[in-house]
Design a protein around this motif. Structure first.
Motif, mmCIF file in Angstrom:
data_model
loop_
_atom_site.group_PDB
_atom_site.id
_atom_site.type_symbol
_atom_site.label_atom_id
_atom_site.label_comp_id
_atom_site.label_asym_id
_atom_site.label_seq_id
_atom_site.Cartn_x
_atom_site.Cartn_y
_atom_site.Cartn_z
ATOM 1 N N ASP A 1 0.444 -1.050 -0.021
ATOM 2 C CA ASP A 1 -0.069 -0.093 0.111
ATOM 3 C C ASP A 1 1.452 1.456 0.108
ATOM 4 N N THR A 2 2.010 1.243 -1.022
ATOM 5 C CA THR A 2 3.068 2.782 -0.757
ATOM 6 C C THR A 2 2.106 3.632 -1.156
ATOM 7 N N LEU A 3 2.275 4.712 -0.179
ATOM 8 C CA LEU A 3 1.519 5.862 -0.854
ATOM 9 C C LEU A 3 2.716 6.742 -1.143
ATOM 10 N N GLY A 4 2.139 7.178 -2.756
ATOM 11 C CA GLY A 4 2.997 7.398 -3.385
ATOM 12 C C GLY A 4 3.217 8.733 -4.017
ATOM 13 N N VAL A 5 1.849 9.188 -3.229
ATOM 14 C CA VAL A 5 1.256 10.976 -3.042
ATOM 15 C C VAL A 5 0.797 11.140 -2.555
ATOM 16 N N ILE A 6 0.916 12.431 -1.735
ATOM 17 C CA ILE A 6 0.290 13.505 -0.787
ATOM 18 C C ILE A 6 0.215 14.810 -0.961
ATOM 19 N N GLU A 7 -1.392 15.098 -1.064
ATOM 20 C CA GLU A 7 -1.420 16.156 -1.973
ATOM 21 C C GLU A 7 -2.733 16.924 -1.105
ATOM 22 N N ILE A 8 -1.999 18.495 -0.324
ATOM 23 C CA ILE A 8 -3.241 19.036 0.050
ATOM 24 C C ILE A 8 -3.947 20.586 -0.887
ATOM 25 N N ASP A 9 -4.911 20.560 -0.304
ATOM 26 C CA ASP A 9 -5.864 20.793 -0.957
ATOM 27 C C ASP A 9 -5.827 22.135 -1.190
ATOM 28 N N PRO A 10 -5.518 23.285 -2.107
ATOM 29 C CA PRO A 10 -5.721 24.965 -1.747
ATOM 30 C C PRO A 10 -6.161 25.567 -0.658
ATOM 31 N N SER A 11 -7.279 24.816 0.049
ATOM 32 C CA SER A 11 -7.806 25.807 1.241
ATOM 33 C C SER A 11 -7.103 24.972 2.706
ATOM 34 N N ASN A 12 -6.274 24.323 2.232
ATOM 35 C CA ASN A 12 -4.952 23.569 3.086
ATOM 36 C C ASN A 12 -6.103 22.802 4.694
ATOM 37 N N THR A 13 -7.310 22.063 4.247
ATOM 38 C CA THR A 13 -7.964 21.639 5.033
ATOM 39 C C THR A 13 -8.468 19.806 3.801
ATOM 40 N N ILE A 14 -8.061 19.997 3.076
ATOM 41 C CA ILE A 14 -8.552 18.175 2.657
ATOM 42 C C ILE A 14 -7.545 17.754 1.690
ATOM 43 N N VAL A 15 -6.820 16.492 2.929
ATOM 44 C CA VAL A 15 -5.561 15.714 2.051
ATOM 45 C C VAL A 15 -6.353 14.765 1.312
ATOM 46 N N CYS B 1 4.593 16.069 1.701
ATOM 47 C CA CYS B 1 3.386 17.637 1.395
ATOM 48 C C CYS B 1 3.524 18.510 2.501
ATOM 49 N N TRP B 2 3.749 19.489 2.271
ATOM 50 C CA TRP B 2 3.634 20.862 3.225
ATOM 51 C C TRP B 2 2.513 21.457 3.124
ATOM 52 N N ARG B 3 1.930 21.943 4.173
ATOM 53 C CA ARG B 3 0.707 22.729 4.160
ATOM 54 C C ARG B 3 1.312 24.307 4.095
ATOM 55 N N GLN B 4 0.587 24.776 3.029
ATOM 56 C CA GLN B 4 0.575 25.975 2.389
ATOM 57 C C GLN B 4 -0.152 26.556 3.596
ATOM 58 N N VAL B 5 0.515 27.665 4.555
ATOM 59 C CA VAL B 5 0.283 28.393 5.474
ATOM 60 C C VAL B 5 0.868 29.172 5.469
ATOM 61 N N HIS B 6 0.643 30.671 5.611
ATOM 62 C CA HIS B 6 1.662 32.142 6.147
ATOM 63 C C HIS B 6 1.495 32.552 7.402
ATOM 64 N N GLU B 7 1.799 31.535 8.695
ATOM 65 C CA GLU B 7 1.862 31.511 9.679
ATOM 66 C C GLU B 7 3.129 30.962 10.455
ATOM 67 N N GLU B 8 3.418 31.069 12.175
ATOM 68 C CA GLU B 8 4.885 30.527 12.147
ATOM 69 C C GLU B 8 4.473 29.042 12.365
ATOM 70 N N GLN B 9 3.505 28.724 12.423
ATOM 71 C CA GLN B 9 3.951 27.124 12.203
ATOM 72 C C GLN B 9 3.946 26.597 11.185
ATOM 73 N N CYS B 10 3.901 25.524 10.941
ATOM 74 C CA CYS B 10 3.827 24.131 9.853
ATOM 75 C C CYS B 10 2.893 23.136 9.947
ATOM 76 N N THR B 11 2.992 22.591 9.265
ATOM 77 C CA THR B 11 1.942 21.054 9.312
ATOM 78 C C THR B 11 3.148 20.129 7.954
ATOM 79 N N LEU B 12 3.443 19.073 7.860
ATOM 80 C CA LEU B 12 4.156 18.401 7.053
ATOM 81 C C LEU B 12 3.431 16.984 7.632
ATOM 82 N N LEU B 13 3.008 16.571 6.093
ATOM 83 C CA LEU B 13 2.629 15.193 6.118
ATOM 84 C C LEU B 13 3.358 14.109 5.178
ATOM 85 N N ALA B 14 3.820 12.509 5.974
ATOM 86 C CA ALA B 14 4.552 12.063 4.975
ATOM 87 C C ALA B 14 3.842 10.795 4.975
ATOM 88 N N GLY B 15 4.283 10.421 3.566
ATOM 89 C CA GLY B 15 4.274 8.478 3.395
ATOM 90 C C GLY B 15 5.246 7.712 3.359
#
Length: 393
Positions: free
Chosen positions: A66-80, A364-378
């Motif tokens: 079940d290799t996760l070959g791709v992760i994408e966060i939508d432009p609203s940064n709410t859906i993965v 995949c990074w969440r593209q937010v303009h703040e001093e906190q970040c979120t990184l997802l990895a598969g």
């Protein structure tokens, strides 16, 4: 190992998304077009505190890859959205991956342990293994494009959970990458094992009209990645198995206006970092930062292990951070200013010594303009991990 340009070869069992040895290896001189030499590497430092927030895995022990070959966060940064060789697109809300209560925590670190079945909002079955996903700009998170191992580009309406567009113009050769133009979201592009990058318009009926088609190399080396400039410029970049990346002006798709030469092996990813720079990744175990206008190499990033697999590349533009996976099953984060990693995390610390731990296959990074970040990895084991970073005070 097989040469990528010699034709399609089935993946090695258990290692589905491999980048086979491609082209001859040349000496990396760390130079680029116009004799622009790499900047001297300054001493790095980490300005961020990263922590593992959640682990999403399968509750079953079925021996299905079940290799996760791709992760994408939508432009609203709410859906993965995630995809891979399991022939399904899983859709999550980001909040479901960062629950606040009623979850099982591990130790004192407060790591949420979740199951794909419960964390996933829904999934869409696909006819083939997936190599690429991309959210369609301006669709409000309802349209998602995909490229698959059968050489087909599809577009899914997620509200109806069904495909609405299909394009099979790569002769059955694997589509490695898809993307949409931000200038005109109806225009997309796909890069394939057939050695071409094709631009198409989904408004032009079944299969979409071909807007442009380029073959970056005479030898028809595989096109492993494609990305439109998300910052509005009329550029589209591709990375190829001939060890080079190319940038084209979408208004005149004849010859590349920029050529980025410096990798020793296949270029697997290209990502625009800002209006002036672009990042590439290769199976030579390097990331490289380029000046777009001069095609000059600015910096090389080393530390992760990457010699044959697609391990993911993502950039967080606001924070100037680069994320990638590694074949030693670790997640690496680089600051664009320094060539050494600023943070490394083992993906499976519980793996037994001597066992095949797999590798980190997507980020995949969440593209937010703040001093906190979120990184997802598969991972190649199908596990999704969520990391949160906070700037040090």
């Amino acid at each position: 190992m097989k040469n990528f340009s010699s034709g399609f070869h089935p993946p090695v069992p258990g290692q589905e998304r491999k980048d086979y040895e491609k082209e001859s290896i040349g000496k990396d001189k760390e130079t680029s077009q116009g004799d622009h030499q790499e900047e001297e590497k300054p001493q790095g430092r980490c300005e961020w505190d990263f922590s593992l927030s959640a682990v999403v895995s399968s509750s079953t022990n079925v021996a299905v890859s079940d290799t996760l070959g791709v992760i994408e966060i939508d432009p609203s940064n709410t859906i993965v959205a995630t995809g891979g060789i399991a022939r399904k697109i899983r859709i999550y809300t980001l909040n479901s991956l960062l629950p606040q209560e009623n979850v099982q925590f591990q130790g004192e670190q407060n790591i949420a342990l979740l199951d794909h079945v419960n964390a996933c909002k829904y999934y869409v079955c696909t006819p083939a293994k997936l190599s690429s996903l991309k959210w369609k700009p301006g669709s409000g998170g309802s349209l998602l494009g995909s490229g698959d191992y059968d050489g087909v580009v599809m577009e899914y309406d997620l509200e109806r959970q069904m495909p609405t567009f299909e394009r099979d113009e790569h002769g059955g050769r694997r589509v490695w990458s898809v993307d949409y133009s931000h200038r005109d979201p109806f225009v997309g592009a796909s890069g394939s094992d057939d050695g071409t990058m094709q631009m198409w318009d989904s408004r032009c009926g079944e299969g979409g009209g071909c807007v442009a088609k380029v073959q970056p190399t005479v030898a028809r080396s595989a096109v492993c990645c494609v990305e439109f400039n998300p910052l509005g410029d009329a550029l589209v970049a591709v990375g190829c198995a001939d060890r080079k990346a190319y940038a084209y002006d979408v208004r005149k798709m004849l010859d590349p206006i920029h050529v980025f030469a410096g990798h020793e092996k296949t270029v697997t990813y290209v990502r625009f970092l800002d209006a002036e720079t672009m990042v590439s990744a290769g199976t030579d175990g390097c990331l490289k930062l380029w000046n777009i206008s001069s095609s000059g190499l600015i910096r090389t990033y080393k530390g992760h292990v990457n010699s044959r697999s697609f391990v993911g590349l993502s950039v967080w533009r606001h924070g100037g951070l680069l994320g990638c996976g590694s074949e030693n099953n670790q997640v690496f984060v680089y600051d664009k200013r320094w060539g050494d990693p600023i943070w490394v995390h083992g993906f499976d610390p519980m793996a037994r010594s001597g066992c095949d731990r797999g590798f980190v296959s997507s980020v995949c990074w969440r593209q937010v303009h703040e001093e906190q970040c979120t990184l997802l990895a598969g991972g190649s084991n199908g596990v999704l991990q969520v990391f949160v970073g906070r700037r040090k005070s």
